[in-house]
Design a protein around this motif. Structure first.
Motif, PDB file in Angstrom:
ATOM      1  N   ALA A  40      18.837 -90.729 -16.482  1.00  0.00           N
ATOM      2  CA  ALA A  40      19.233 -90.126 -17.760  1.00  0.00           C
ATOM      3  C   ALA A  40      20.726 -90.280 -17.994  1.00  0.00           C
ATOM      4  CB  ALA A  40      18.832 -88.663 -17.794  1.00  0.00           C
ATOM      5  N   LYS A  41      21.500 -90.132 -16.932  1.00  0.00           N
ATOM      6  CA  LYS A  41      22.945 -90.221 -17.059  1.00  0.00           C
ATOM      7  C   LYS A  41      23.473 -91.636 -16.809  1.00  0.00           C
ATOM      8  CE  LYS A  41      23.698 -85.433 -15.628  1.00  0.00           C
ATOM      9  NZ  LYS A  41      24.352 -84.539 -14.638  1.00  0.00           N
ATOM     10  N   LYS A  42      22.586 -92.542 -16.432  1.00  0.00           N
ATOM     11  CA  LYS A  42      22.975 -93.923 -16.109  1.00  0.00           C
ATOM     12  C   LYS A  42      24.053 -93.928 -15.037  1.00  0.00           C
ATOM     13  CE  LYS A  42      23.707 -95.093 -20.441  1.00  0.00           C
ATOM     14  NZ  LYS A  42      24.080 -95.918 -21.603  1.00  0.00           N
ATOM     15  N   MET A  43      23.776 -93.174 -13.993  1.00  0.00           N
ATOM     16  CA  MET A  43      24.728 -93.032 -12.904  1.00  0.00           C
ATOM     17  C   MET A  43      24.089 -93.467 -11.592  1.00  0.00           C
ATOM     18  SD  MET A  43      27.569 -91.440 -14.115  1.00  0.00           S
ATOM     19  CE  MET A  43      28.275 -90.635 -12.685  1.00  0.00           C
ATOM     20  N   VAL A  44      24.931 -93.938 -10.686  1.00  0.00           N
ATOM     21  CA  VAL A  44      24.530 -94.169  -9.305  1.00  0.00           C
ATOM     22  C   VAL A  44      25.584 -93.515  -8.417  1.00  0.00           C
ATOM     23  CG1 VAL A  44      25.694 -96.415  -9.080  1.00  0.00           C
ATOM     24  CG2 VAL A  44      23.746 -95.867  -7.607  1.00  0.00           C
ATOM     25  N   TYR A  45      25.128 -92.960  -7.304  1.00  0.00           N
ATOM     26  CA  TYR A  45      26.002 -92.232  -6.413  1.00  0.00           C
ATOM     27  C   TYR A  45      25.895 -92.811  -4.998  1.00  0.00           C
ATOM     28  CZ  TYR A  45      25.386 -88.921 -10.253  1.00  0.00           C
ATOM     29  OH  TYR A  45      25.303 -88.343 -11.491  1.00  0.00           O
ATOM     30  N   LEU A  46      26.953 -92.641  -4.247  1.00  0.00           N
ATOM     31  CA  LEU A  46      26.929 -92.995  -2.838  1.00  0.00           C
ATOM     32  C   LEU A  46      27.570 -91.854  -2.060  1.00  0.00           C
ATOM     33  CD1 LEU A  46      26.121 -95.266  -0.842  1.00  0.00           C
ATOM     34  CD2 LEU A  46      28.511 -95.991  -0.890  1.00  0.00           C
ATOM     35  N   GLN A  47      26.736 -91.102  -1.363  1.00  0.00           N
ATOM     36  CA  GLN A  47      27.223 -90.036  -0.503  1.00  0.00           C
ATOM     37  C   GLN A  47      27.542 -90.638   0.854  1.00  0.00           C
ATOM     38  OE1 GLN A  47      27.822 -86.690  -1.145  1.00  0.00           O
ATOM     39  NE2 GLN A  47      28.705 -86.692   0.905  1.00  0.00           N
ATOM     40  N   MET A  48      28.780 -90.509   1.273  1.00  0.00           N
ATOM     41  CA  MET A  48      29.233 -91.103   2.528  1.00  0.00           C
ATOM     42  C   MET A  48      29.641 -90.005   3.497  1.00  0.00           C
ATOM     43  SD  MET A  48      31.464 -94.258   0.958  1.00  0.00           S
ATOM     44  CE  MET A  48      32.618 -93.154   0.167  1.00  0.00           C
ATOM     45  N   ASN A  49      28.931 -89.905   4.583  1.00  0.00           N
ATOM     46  CA  ASN A  49      29.213 -88.907   5.611  1.00  0.00           C
ATOM     47  C   ASN A  49      29.637 -89.592   6.907  1.00  0.00           C
ATOM     48  OD1 ASN A  49      28.354 -86.886   3.806  1.00  0.00           O
ATOM     49  ND2 ASN A  49      26.237 -87.045   4.517  1.00  0.00           N
ATOM     50  N   SER A  50      30.225 -88.814   7.785  1.00  0.00           N
ATOM     51  CA  SER A  50      30.655 -89.327   9.093  1.00  0.00           C
ATOM     52  C   SER A  50      31.449 -90.620   8.948  1.00  0.00           C
ATOM     53  CB  SER A  50      29.438 -89.555   9.992  1.00  0.00           C
ATOM     54  OG  SER A  50      28.693 -88.369  10.156  1.00  0.00           O
ATOM     55  N   LEU A  51      32.400 -90.593   8.058  1.00  0.00           N
ATOM     56  CA  LEU A  51      33.162 -91.807   7.769  1.00  0.00           C
ATOM     57  C   LEU A  51      33.978 -92.241   8.974  1.00  0.00           C
ATOM     58  CD1 LEU A  51      34.116 -90.951   4.125  1.00  0.00           C
ATOM     59  CD2 LEU A  51      33.022 -93.074   4.844  1.00  0.00           C
ATOM     60  N   LYS A  52      34.103 -93.553   9.094  1.00  0.00           N
ATOM     61  CA  LYS A  52      34.839 -94.164  10.195  1.00  0.00           C
ATOM     62  C   LYS A  52      35.986 -95.009   9.648  1.00  0.00           C
ATOM     63  CE  LYS A  52      30.466 -94.747  12.709  1.00  0.00           C
ATOM     64  NZ  LYS A  52      29.562 -95.728  13.364  1.00  0.00           N
ATOM     65  N   PRO A  53      37.011 -95.240  10.437  1.00  0.00           N
ATOM     66  CA  PRO A  53      38.112 -96.102   9.960  1.00  0.00           C
ATOM     67  C   PRO A  53      37.626 -97.470   9.495  1.00  0.00           C
ATOM     68  CG  PRO A  53      38.789 -94.913  11.913  1.00  0.00           C
ATOM     69  CD  PRO A  53      37.322 -94.625  11.735  1.00  0.00           C
ATOM     70  N   GLU A  54      36.569 -97.982  10.098  1.00  0.00           N
ATOM     71  CA  GLU A  54      36.062 -99.300   9.697  1.00  0.00           C
ATOM     72  C   GLU A  54      35.349 -99.276   8.349  1.00  0.00           C
ATOM     73  OE1 GLU A  54      35.605 -97.742  12.639  1.00  0.00           O
ATOM     74  OE2 GLU A  54      33.582 -98.112  13.434  1.00  0.00           O
ATOM     75  N   ASP A  55      35.174 -98.087   7.776  1.00  0.00           N
ATOM     76  CA  ASP A  55      34.629 -97.988   6.416  1.00  0.00           C
ATOM     77  C   ASP A  55      35.718 -98.182   5.361  1.00  0.00           C
ATOM     78  OD1 ASP A  55      32.568 -95.303   7.589  1.00  0.00           O
ATOM     79  OD2 ASP A  55      31.940 -97.367   7.183  1.00  0.00           O
ATOM     80  N   THR A  56      36.953 -98.271   5.785  1.00  0.00           N
ATOM     81  CA  THR A  56      38.057 -98.474   4.858  1.00  0.00           C
ATOM     82  C   THR A  56      37.887 -99.787   4.108  1.00  0.00           C
ATOM     83  OG1 THR A  56      39.622 -97.184   6.175  1.00  0.00           O
ATOM     84  CG2 THR A  56      40.548 -98.826   4.679  1.00  0.00           C
ATOM     85  N   ALA A  57      37.889 -99.706   2.790  1.00  0.00           N
ATOM     86  CA  ALA A  57      37.670-100.887   1.949  1.00  0.00           C
ATOM     87  C   ALA A  57      37.771-100.473   0.489  1.00  0.00           C
ATOM     88  CB  ALA A  57      36.291-101.487   2.215  1.00  0.00           C
ATOM     89  N   VAL A  58      37.743-101.470  -0.368  1.00  0.00           N
ATOM     90  CA  VAL A  58      37.548-101.225  -1.787  1.00  0.00           C
ATOM     91  C   VAL A  58      36.042-101.279  -2.028  1.00  0.00           C
ATOM     92  CG1 VAL A  58      37.963-102.015  -4.135  1.00  0.00           C
ATOM     93  CG2 VAL A  58      39.776-102.228  -2.404  1.00  0.00           C
ATOM     94  N   TYR A  59      35.520-100.241  -2.643  1.00  0.00           N
ATOM     95  CA  TYR A  59      34.092-100.134  -2.895  1.00  0.00           C
ATOM     96  C   TYR A  59      33.813-100.461  -4.364  1.00  0.00           C
ATOM     97  CZ  TYR A  59      33.200 -98.159   1.685  1.00  0.00           C
ATOM     98  OH  TYR A  59      33.073 -97.991   3.043  1.00  0.00           O
TER      99      TYR A  59
END
Length: 122
Positions: free
Chosen positions: A75-94
């Motif tokens: 309905a809102k034309k949205m997508v979400y990404l819940q990111m938990n337990s983040l690690k330094p190797e997750d560093t990036a442009v998303y």
């Protein structure tokens, strides 16, 4: 004209959480898969997570499985990404992306967002 507008990036400590949001605006499509990709410095852009056109199937890269959760709100034309337990190797442009059509897994996006920076400090 289609625009994908991301929000929710930022700086977080290792072990923390962030939630990315992406809104599709402009021209609309009946069916499209949605997903998230990321690009770290000096590396190629890689798939992170996707959700099929019907919203019934989700996909994750092995590196984020069990930590990230993708969801969409039609309905809102949205997508979400819940990111938990983040690690330094997750560093990036998303990047948020969509692939039009009755698509199960997003592999060849038609449209991309501008990207949002995620930095995970150790």
């Amino acid at each position: 004209q289609v625009q994908l507008i991301e929000s929710g990036g930022g700086l977080v400590q290792a072990g923390g959480s962030l939630r990315l949001s992406c809104e599709v605006s402009g021209r609309t499509f009946s069916n499209y898969a949605m997903g998230w990709f990321r690009q770290a410095p000096g590396k190629e852009r890689e798939f992170v997570s996707g959700i099929n056109w019907g919203g019934s199937t989700t996909y994750y890269a092995d590196s984020v499985k069990g930590r990230f959760t993708i969801s969409r709100d039609y309905a809102k034309k949205m997508v979400y990404l819940q990111m938990n337990s983040l690690k330094p190797e997750d560093t990036a442009v998303y990047y948020c992306a969509i692939q039009t059509g009755v698509v199960m897994k997003i592999v060849a996006p038609n449209y991309w967002g501008q990207g949002t920076q995620i930095t995970v400090s150790s």
